[in-house]
Design a protein around this motif. Structure first.
Motif, PDB file in Angstrom:
ATOM      1  N   THR A 170       3.800  -8.385  -0.551  1.00  0.00           N
ATOM      2  CA  THR A 170       3.767  -7.054  -1.148  1.00  0.00           C
ATOM      3  C   THR A 170       4.771  -6.992  -2.292  1.00  0.00           C
ATOM      4  N   PHE A 171       4.534  -6.029  -3.182  1.00  0.00           N
ATOM      5  CA  PHE A 171       5.400  -5.855  -4.340  1.00  0.00           C
ATOM      6  C   PHE A 171       5.738  -4.372  -4.459  1.00  0.00           C
ATOM      7  N   GLY A 172       6.998  -4.085  -4.676  1.00  0.00           N
ATOM      8  CA  GLY A 172       7.472  -2.714  -4.744  1.00  0.00           C
ATOM      9  C   GLY A 172       8.661  -2.513  -3.842  1.00  0.00           C
ATOM     10  N   ASN A 173       9.596  -1.657  -4.268  1.00  0.00           N
ATOM     11  CA  ASN A 173      10.780  -1.397  -3.460  1.00  0.00           C
ATOM     12  C   ASN A 173      10.400  -0.793  -2.113  1.00  0.00           C
ATOM     13  N   ARG A 174      11.149  -1.196  -1.101  1.00  0.00           N
ATOM     14  CA  ARG A 174      10.904  -0.670   0.240  1.00  0.00           C
ATOM     15  C   ARG A 174      11.010   0.847   0.246  1.00  0.00           C
ATOM     16  N   VAL A 175      10.198   1.513   1.092  1.00  0.00           N
ATOM     17  CA  VAL A 175      10.242   2.965   1.201  1.00  0.00           C
ATOM     18  C   VAL A 175      11.679   3.420   1.478  1.00  0.00           C
ATOM     19  N   GLY A 177      14.207   2.621  -0.187  1.00  0.00           N
ATOM     20  CA  GLY A 177      15.172   1.598  -0.589  1.00  0.00           C
ATOM     21  C   GLY A 177      15.161   1.365  -2.083  1.00  0.00           C
ATOM     22  N   GLU A 178      15.961   0.373  -2.499  1.00  0.00           N
ATOM     23  CA  GLU A 178      16.108   0.082  -3.926  1.00  0.00           C
ATOM     24  C   GLU A 178      15.707  -1.340  -4.280  1.00  0.00           C
ATOM     25  N   ARG A 179      15.088  -2.044  -3.357  1.00  0.00           N
ATOM     26  CA  ARG A 179      14.631  -3.394  -3.676  1.00  0.00           C
ATOM     27  C   ARG A 179      13.428  -3.763  -2.820  1.00  0.00           C
ATOM     28  N   ASP A 180      12.749  -4.794  -3.292  1.00  0.00           N
ATOM     29  CA  ASP A 180      11.585  -5.322  -2.577  1.00  0.00           C
ATOM     30  C   ASP A 180      12.084  -6.282  -1.501  1.00  0.00           C
ATOM     31  N   GLN A 181      11.853  -5.938  -0.242  1.00  0.00           N
ATOM     32  CA  GLN A 181      12.367  -6.753   0.863  1.00  0.00           C
ATOM     33  C   GLN A 181      11.324  -7.710   1.444  1.00  0.00           C
ATOM     34  N   SER A 182      10.103  -7.669   0.957  1.00  0.00           N
ATOM     35  CA  SER A 182       9.076  -8.540   1.529  1.00  0.00           C
ATOM     36  C   SER A 182       9.009  -9.867   0.778  1.00  0.00           C
ATOM     37  N   LYS A 183       8.644 -10.913   1.500  1.00  0.00           N
ATOM     38  CA  LYS A 183       8.493 -12.259   0.944  1.00  0.00           C
ATOM     39  C   LYS A 183       7.084 -12.770   1.264  1.00  0.00           C
ATOM     40  N   VAL A 184       6.674 -13.808   0.529  1.00  0.00           N
ATOM     41  CA  VAL A 184       5.390 -14.433   0.824  1.00  0.00           C
ATOM     42  C   VAL A 184       5.435 -15.031   2.230  1.00  0.00           C
ATOM     43  N   TYR A 185       4.426 -14.760   3.020  1.00  0.00           N
ATOM     44  CA  TYR A 185       4.385 -15.343   4.359  1.00  0.00           C
ATOM     45  C   TYR A 185       2.974 -15.810   4.697  1.00  0.00           C
ATOM     46  N   PHE A 186       2.898 -16.722   5.653  1.00  0.00           N
ATOM     47  CA  PHE A 186       1.653 -17.372   6.067  1.00  0.00           C
ATOM     48  C   PHE A 186       1.559 -17.243   7.578  1.00  0.00           C
ATOM     49  N   ALA A 187       0.530 -16.551   8.066  1.00  0.00           N
ATOM     50  CA  ALA A 187       0.439 -16.271   9.500  1.00  0.00           C
ATOM     51  C   ALA A 187      -0.997 -16.448   9.971  1.00  0.00           C
ATOM     52  N   ASN A 188      -1.182 -16.344  11.282  1.00  0.00           N
ATOM     53  CA  ASN A 188      -2.503 -16.580  11.860  1.00  0.00           C
ATOM     54  C   ASN A 188      -2.768 -15.677  13.056  1.00  0.00           C
ATOM     55  N   ARG A 189      -4.053 -15.519  13.371  1.00  0.00           N
ATOM     56  CA  ARG A 189      -4.476 -14.871  14.611  1.00  0.00           C
ATOM     57  C   ARG A 189      -5.757 -15.536  15.095  1.00  0.00           C
ATOM     58  N   ASP A 520       4.818  10.521  -0.051  1.00  0.00           N
ATOM     59  CA  ASP A 520       6.027  11.014  -0.725  1.00  0.00           C
ATOM     60  C   ASP A 520       6.133  10.337  -2.092  1.00  0.00           C
ATOM     61  N   SER A 521       6.044  11.119  -3.160  1.00  0.00           N
ATOM     62  CA  SER A 521       6.046  10.575  -4.519  1.00  0.00           C
ATOM     63  C   SER A 521       7.400   9.988  -4.912  1.00  0.00           C
ATOM     64  N   ARG A 522       8.446  10.216  -4.115  1.00  0.00           N
ATOM     65  CA  ARG A 522       9.752   9.646  -4.409  1.00  0.00           C
ATOM     66  C   ARG A 522       9.801   8.153  -4.092  1.00  0.00           C
ATOM     67  N   ASN A 523       8.841   7.663  -3.337  1.00  0.00           N
ATOM     68  CA  ASN A 523       8.802   6.244  -2.977  1.00  0.00           C
ATOM     69  C   ASN A 523       8.065   5.431  -4.036  1.00  0.00           C
ATOM     70  N   ASP A 524       8.513   4.206  -4.229  1.00  0.00           N
ATOM     71  CA  ASP A 524       7.868   3.320  -5.197  1.00  0.00           C
ATOM     72  C   ASP A 524       6.453   2.949  -4.739  1.00  0.00           C
ATOM     73  N   THR A 525       5.572   2.752  -5.715  1.00  0.00           N
ATOM     74  CA  THR A 525       4.222   2.292  -5.433  1.00  0.00           C
ATOM     75  C   THR A 525       4.270   0.928  -4.753  1.00  0.00           C
ATOM     76  N   GLN A 526       3.415   0.750  -3.741  1.00  0.00           N
ATOM     77  CA  GLN A 526       3.333  -0.526  -3.036  1.00  0.00           C
ATOM     78  C   GLN A 526       2.067  -1.269  -3.455  1.00  0.00           C
ATOM     79  N   TYR A 527       2.223  -2.558  -3.753  1.00  0.00           N
ATOM     80  CA  TYR A 527       1.097  -3.424  -4.102  1.00  0.00           C
ATOM     81  C   TYR A 527       1.000  -4.512  -3.029  1.00  0.00           C
ATOM     82  N   VAL A 528      -0.188  -4.709  -2.486  1.00  0.00           N
ATOM     83  CA  VAL A 528      -0.374  -5.677  -1.409  1.00  0.00           C
ATOM     84  C   VAL A 528      -1.432  -6.690  -1.833  1.00  0.00           C
TER      85      VAL A 528
END
Length: 537
Positions: A170-175, A177-189, A520-528
């Motif tokens: 995902t891309f965009g600052n955490r709800v 927060g002031e930075r993007d806390q997500s990283k690329v990850y690889f998972a399975n189910r 809440d419009s105060r939060n940064d847009t999230q891109y997934v």
């Protein structure tokens, strides 16, 4: 001797020209007939419908009793007046040719006349294609039978499975927060479904499942990183790749119009009814990648219990079901009727080009496990009175789809939730910015939640089995409340393209944008973004 054999065969199969007047366009009837044939008979008297007065009796008697190349049906009939296809004639001819070859191999030179061999050669040439086809079919059937005998592990049970792997970020600052806390990850189910039928009209499914999309407490890792469930994938469940049994379901019919579904665990509304979306749209591994976009949040609830499906008519189906959240726990505020539960009434109409349904759901969530929007909306819409206040919820929804052409279809759904607080007290309630405020809730307080979406998809565009699609929606939002309501509307915009590599493997790039996350419009847009690979077998 050979002359008699050939002559008898021609009498039986060529004496009536009408047999060849209208050969079938396909060989399905012939195949059915051949499958139903009994083994070789030893005497013409074994046929109940053959009489000595029949015009072809002598010829049939010679073929049966002297040369052994005629078979009958299981009911001891020959059905001599039945129309004959070229494939059936070829089958009979082949049997008699085999017998002739045996006579030639065992006989003397004067047994076989030149003119007989000429006739046989003509027959073989005329029906060469049919004889080759028949031999090919037999070889194929023998190969398939051998494969099935080697691979089957049960005469009543089959295995079907789905393995999903996904690379996502995902891309965009955490709800809040002031930075993007997500990283690329690889998972399975992975899901392994063992499906058994004991009567041919029932189905027992036992599922084994594993995965690592979730945290050790079962919470979505992507939601934890972004601060909102609006970024969740449709399949982001299970943790530590631990194998467990999340689902046991038994379906059985009591009549042509009435069937039942029962199960002690893992039975959702989608297991007792349909989401009324186009084929595969709601499928975890082959449909819309996002959790919110897959189907109406109304259907995302379950547990253990039972349901009935009544076909009121050919096109109308009524589903009534009751599912308890923890039916296996015998302690207070749990069990089949004393704990959390959800009850569904769903009436659906299925037409040739589409379907539409209206549904009503009533549920109760004890304090500590409140999630009335099924994790698809804001934290406030999931628990409008906080997680520690027991909550009743009532949901009405409509959903449907229409297929305008083989390559274009549209679907949509919407719903309204009204919730009531079951008890009073201070409760930690979401503030839309990743935190909570302690507010007082009165017993009987009300909250109203709206949600909806519309999508378009294009089956087989770009190749057979491919599925591009787009979706626009409004995730669940608290529009009115006695305690707190959401500030703004969030908007969900999604595009995906399922590329079918073959019947068992598909790859789906997907991308969606969340405007005003957590309403809440105060939060940064999230891109997934996600690249999902699915293996079905």
């Amino acid at each position: 001797m050979i002359k008699i054999l050939v002559h008898s065969f021609f009498i039986l199969f060529f004496a009536v020209p009408a047999v060849w007047a209208a050969p079938p366009e396909d060989n399905s009837n012939a195949a059915d007939a051949n499958r139903n044939l009994e083994g070789q008979v030893n005497s013409v008297s074994q046929f109940s419908d053959i009489k000595p007065s029949d015009w072809a009796f002598q010829a049939l008697q010679s073929l049966v009793e002297r040369y052994g190349c005629i078979a009958g049906y299981p009911d001891a009939t020959y059905r001599g007046n039945r129309a004959l296809s070229r494939y059936e004639f070829a089958a009979g001819l082949n049997a008699c040719l085999d017998q002739v070859n045996e006579l030639i191999a065992a006989g003397t030179n004067d047994l076989v006349k030149k003119e007989d061999l000429v006739v046989l050669q003509k027959l073989q040439t005329e029906f060469a294609a049919e004889l080759t086809t028949l031999r090919g079919r037999v070889d194929t059937l023998e190969a398939h039978t051998a494969t099935l005998e080697k691979q089957q592990f049960s005469t009543t049970t089959k295995l079907n499975a789905q393995i999903i792997t996904a690379v996502s970020d995902t891309f965009g600052n955490r709800v809040g927060g002031e930075r993007d806390q997500s990283k690329v990850y690889f998972a399975n189910r992975g899901r392994l479904n063992f499906e058994s039928s004991f009567t041919g009209k029932d189905l027992l499914r036992v599922r084994l499942e594993f995965g690592n999309f979730a945290n050790s407490n079962g919470a979505s890792q992507i939601a934890a990183a972004t601060g909102t469930g609006m970024t969740r994938l449709n399949f982001d469940s299970d943790s530590n790749d631990t194998l467990f049994v999340p689902h046991i379901r038994y379906y059985f019919q009591v009549s042509d119009s009435l069937n039942f579904v029962v199960g002690p665990t893992g039975i959702g509304y989608t297991d007792i009814s349909t989401t009324v979306t186009p084929a595969t749209i709601a499928d975890d591994g082959n449909g819309v990648p996002s959790l919110f976009g897959s189907y109406s949040p109304l259907f995302r609830r379950g547990g253990g219990g039972a349901a009935a499906n009544w076909n009121i008519s050919k096109d109308f189906v009524l589903t009534l079901g009751y599912l308890a959240s923890s039916p296996n726990v015998p302690s207070a505020s749990s069990g089949l009727f004393d704990g959390g539960y959800n009850a569904l009434a769903h009436l659906a109409y299925y037409g040739k080009q589409g379907a539409i349904g209206v549904a009503y759901s009533h549920g109760y969530s004890p304090g500590g496990v409140v999630d009335i929007a099924a994790g698809t909306g804001s934290a406030l819409s999931n628990a409008p009175f906080g997680n520690n206040i027991a909550t009743f919820n009532n949901i009405v929804g409509a959903q449907g789809f229409y297929r305008f052409s083989p390559n274009f279809q549209i679907h949509g759904w919407g719903g309204y939730i009204w919730a009531n607080a079951k008890n009073s007290g201070l409760s930690d309630i979401s503030n839309g910015r990743g935190g909570t405020d302690s507010l007082f809730v009165n017993n009987g307080d009300n909250a109203n939640v709206w949600f909806g979406a519309i999508g378009m998809s294009f089956p087989d565009v770009g190749g057979r089995g491919n599925l591009p699609g787009i979706l626009f929606g409004i995730p669940p939002r608290v529009s009115n409340s006695d305690v707190r309501q959401d500030r703004d509307n969030a908007y969900h915009i999604e595009a995906f393209y399922r590329y079918r590599l073959n019947d068992n493997i598909s790859v789906t790039p997907g991308f969606w944008v969340i405007l005003n996350p957590e309403n809440d419009s105060r939060n940064d847009t999230q891109y997934v973004g996600v690249i999902r690979t699915t293996f079905d077998f």
